[in-house]
Design a protein around this motif. Structure first.
Motif, PDB file in Angstrom:
ATOM      1  N   MET A  44     -33.280  15.589  34.760  1.00 40.12           N
ATOM      2  CA  MET A  44     -32.127  16.139  34.074  1.00 40.12           C
ATOM      3  C   MET A  44     -30.970  16.266  35.070  1.00 40.12           C
ATOM      4  O   MET A  44     -31.156  16.609  36.215  1.00 40.12           O
ATOM      5  N   ASP A  45     -29.795  15.991  34.589  1.00 44.95           N
ATOM      6  CA  ASP A  45     -28.591  16.067  35.398  1.00 44.95           C
ATOM      7  C   ASP A  45     -28.427  17.470  35.993  1.00 44.95           C
ATOM      8  O   ASP A  45     -28.670  18.468  35.328  1.00 44.95           O
ATOM      9  N   LYS A  46     -28.009  17.530  37.252  1.00 44.85           N
ATOM     10  CA  LYS A  46     -27.848  18.826  37.921  1.00 44.85           C
ATOM     11  C   LYS A  46     -26.817  19.703  37.221  1.00 44.85           C
ATOM     12  O   LYS A  46     -26.999  20.921  37.109  1.00 44.85           O
ATOM     13  N   ASN A  47     -25.732  19.105  36.744  1.00 40.65           N
ATOM     14  CA  ASN A  47     -24.711  19.893  36.043  1.00 40.65           C
ATOM     15  C   ASN A  47     -25.274  20.515  34.775  1.00 40.65           C
ATOM     16  O   ASN A  47     -24.982  21.668  34.459  1.00 40.65           O
ATOM     17  N   ILE A  48     -26.084  19.765  34.055  1.00 38.80           N
ATOM     18  CA  ILE A  48     -26.690  20.279  32.829  1.00 38.80           C
ATOM     19  C   ILE A  48     -27.641  21.421  33.170  1.00 38.80           C
ATOM     20  O   ILE A  48     -27.642  22.458  32.513  1.00 38.80           O
ATOM     21  N   SER A  49     -28.435  21.242  34.209  1.00 39.97           N
ATOM     22  CA  SER A  49     -29.352  22.304  34.635  1.00 39.97           C
ATOM     23  C   SER A  49     -28.591  23.582  34.995  1.00 39.97           C
ATOM     24  O   SER A  49     -28.993  24.681  34.603  1.00 39.97           O
ATOM     25  N   THR A  50     -27.504  23.423  35.711  1.00 36.50           N
ATOM     26  CA  THR A  50     -26.700  24.584  36.105  1.00 36.50           C
ATOM     27  C   THR A  50     -26.122  25.283  34.885  1.00 36.50           C
ATOM     28  O   THR A  50     -26.158  26.521  34.795  1.00 36.50           O
ATOM     29  N   LEU A  51     -25.590  24.517  33.950  1.00 33.85           N
ATOM     30  CA  LEU A  51     -25.016  25.116  32.745  1.00 33.85           C
ATOM     31  C   LEU A  51     -26.086  25.825  31.912  1.00 33.85           C
ATOM     32  O   LEU A  51     -25.825  26.877  31.328  1.00 33.85           O
ATOM     33  N   LYS A  52     -27.293  25.268  31.881  1.00 37.05           N
ATOM     34  CA  LYS A  52     -28.392  25.926  31.173  1.00 37.05           C
ATOM     35  C   LYS A  52     -28.765  27.235  31.864  1.00 37.05           C
ATOM     36  O   LYS A  52     -29.088  28.210  31.200  1.00 37.05           O
ATOM     37  N   GLU A  53     -28.689  27.255  33.184  1.00 40.38           N
ATOM     38  CA  GLU A  53     -29.000  28.478  33.934  1.00 40.38           C
ATOM     39  C   GLU A  53     -28.033  29.608  33.609  1.00 40.38           C
ATOM     40  O   GLU A  53     -28.400  30.782  33.674  1.00 40.38           O
ATOM     41  N   ILE A  54     -26.789  29.264  33.257  1.00 42.25           N
ATOM     42  CA  ILE A  54     -25.820  30.314  32.941  1.00 42.25           C
ATOM     43  C   ILE A  54     -25.784  30.631  31.448  1.00 42.25           C
ATOM     44  O   ILE A  54     -24.932  31.387  30.997  1.00 42.25           O
ATOM     45  N   GLY A  55     -26.722  30.050  30.694  1.00 41.60           N
ATOM     46  CA  GLY A  55     -26.877  30.469  29.308  1.00 41.60           C
ATOM     47  C   GLY A  55     -26.538  29.464  28.228  1.00 41.60           C
ATOM     48  O   GLY A  55     -26.715  29.763  27.047  1.00 41.60           O
ATOM     49  N   LEU A  56     -26.037  28.290  28.594  1.00 38.23           N
ATOM     50  CA  LEU A  56     -25.762  27.295  27.566  1.00 38.23           C
ATOM     51  C   LEU A  56     -27.057  26.649  27.109  1.00 38.23           C
ATOM     52  O   LEU A  56     -28.030  26.558  27.883  1.00 38.23           O
ATOM     53  N   THR A  57     -27.079  26.197  25.860  1.00 38.47           N
ATOM     54  CA  THR A  57     -28.234  25.442  25.384  1.00 38.47           C
ATOM     55  C   THR A  57     -28.151  24.028  25.950  1.00 38.47           C
ATOM     56  O   THR A  57     -27.099  23.624  26.492  1.00 38.47           O
ATOM     57  N   LYS A  58     -29.217  23.283  25.816  1.00 39.39           N
ATOM     58  CA  LYS A  58     -29.226  21.897  26.294  1.00 39.39           C
ATOM     59  C   LYS A  58     -28.115  21.099  25.623  1.00 39.39           C
ATOM     60  O   LYS A  58     -27.366  20.381  26.285  1.00 39.39           O
ATOM     61  N   TYR A  59     -27.986  21.238  24.305  1.00 33.09           N
ATOM     62  CA  TYR A  59     -26.952  20.498  23.584  1.00 33.09           C
ATOM     63  C   TYR A  59     -25.549  20.932  24.015  1.00 33.09           C
ATOM     64  O   TYR A  59     -24.652  20.102  24.177  1.00 33.09           O
ATOM     65  N   GLU A  60     -25.331  22.216  24.206  1.00 32.75           N
ATOM     66  CA  GLU A  60     -24.018  22.687  24.640  1.00 32.75           C
ATOM     67  C   GLU A  60     -23.676  22.125  26.015  1.00 32.75           C
ATOM     68  O   GLU A  60     -22.555  21.675  26.251  1.00 32.75           O
ATOM     69  N   ALA A  61     -24.641  22.145  26.913  1.00 28.36           N
ATOM     70  CA  ALA A  61     -24.419  21.612  28.257  1.00 28.36           C
ATOM     71  C   ALA A  61     -24.126  20.116  28.216  1.00 28.36           C
ATOM     72  O   ALA A  61     -23.225  19.628  28.905  1.00 28.36           O
ATOM     73  N   GLN A  62     -24.864  19.383  27.409  1.00 34.24           N
ATOM     74  CA  GLN A  62     -24.630  17.938  27.283  1.00 34.24           C
ATOM     75  C   GLN A  62     -23.263  17.662  26.664  1.00 34.24           C
ATOM     76  O   GLN A  62     -22.557  16.755  27.106  1.00 34.24           O
ATOM     77  N   ALA A  63     -22.901  18.424  25.646  1.00 31.14           N
ATOM     78  CA  ALA A  63     -21.606  18.234  24.991  1.00 31.14           C
ATOM     79  C   ALA A  63     -20.460  18.544  25.947  1.00 31.14           C
ATOM     80  O   ALA A  63     -19.405  17.916  25.898  1.00 31.14           O
ATOM     81  N   TYR A  64     -20.655  19.501  26.827  1.00 29.06           N
ATOM     82  CA  TYR A  64     -19.623  19.887  27.785  1.00 29.06           C
ATOM     83  C   TYR A  64     -19.463  18.843  28.891  1.00 29.06           C
ATOM     84  O   TYR A  64     -18.354  18.529  29.297  1.00 29.06           O
TER      85      TYR A  64
END
Length: 54
Positions: A1-21
């Motif tokens: 998984m992309d590091k940016n997506i992992s980081t965004l998930k750590e701060i509370g975004l869902t997988k889809y929200e992180a991917q969309a961002y």
């Protein structure tokens, strides 16, 4: 998984929200359909995630 997506998930975004961002940042110009396709998010969810009206 992309590091940016992992980081965004750590701060509370869902997988889809992180991917969309993160997906639009790799595209110069894109439509909602392109974002959904490139981020592997169902089109039925992308409008809510991006807080857009279809």
């Amino acid at each position: 998984m992309d590091k940016n997506i992992s980081t965004l998930k750590e701060i509370g975004l869902t997988k889809y929200e992180a991917q969309a961002y993160t997906t639009p940042t790799s595209l110069i110009s894109s439509t909602v359909i392109e974002i959904a396709e490139k981020s592997n998010i169902p089109l039925s969810k992308i409008y809510d995630i991006l807080d857009l009206k279809p």
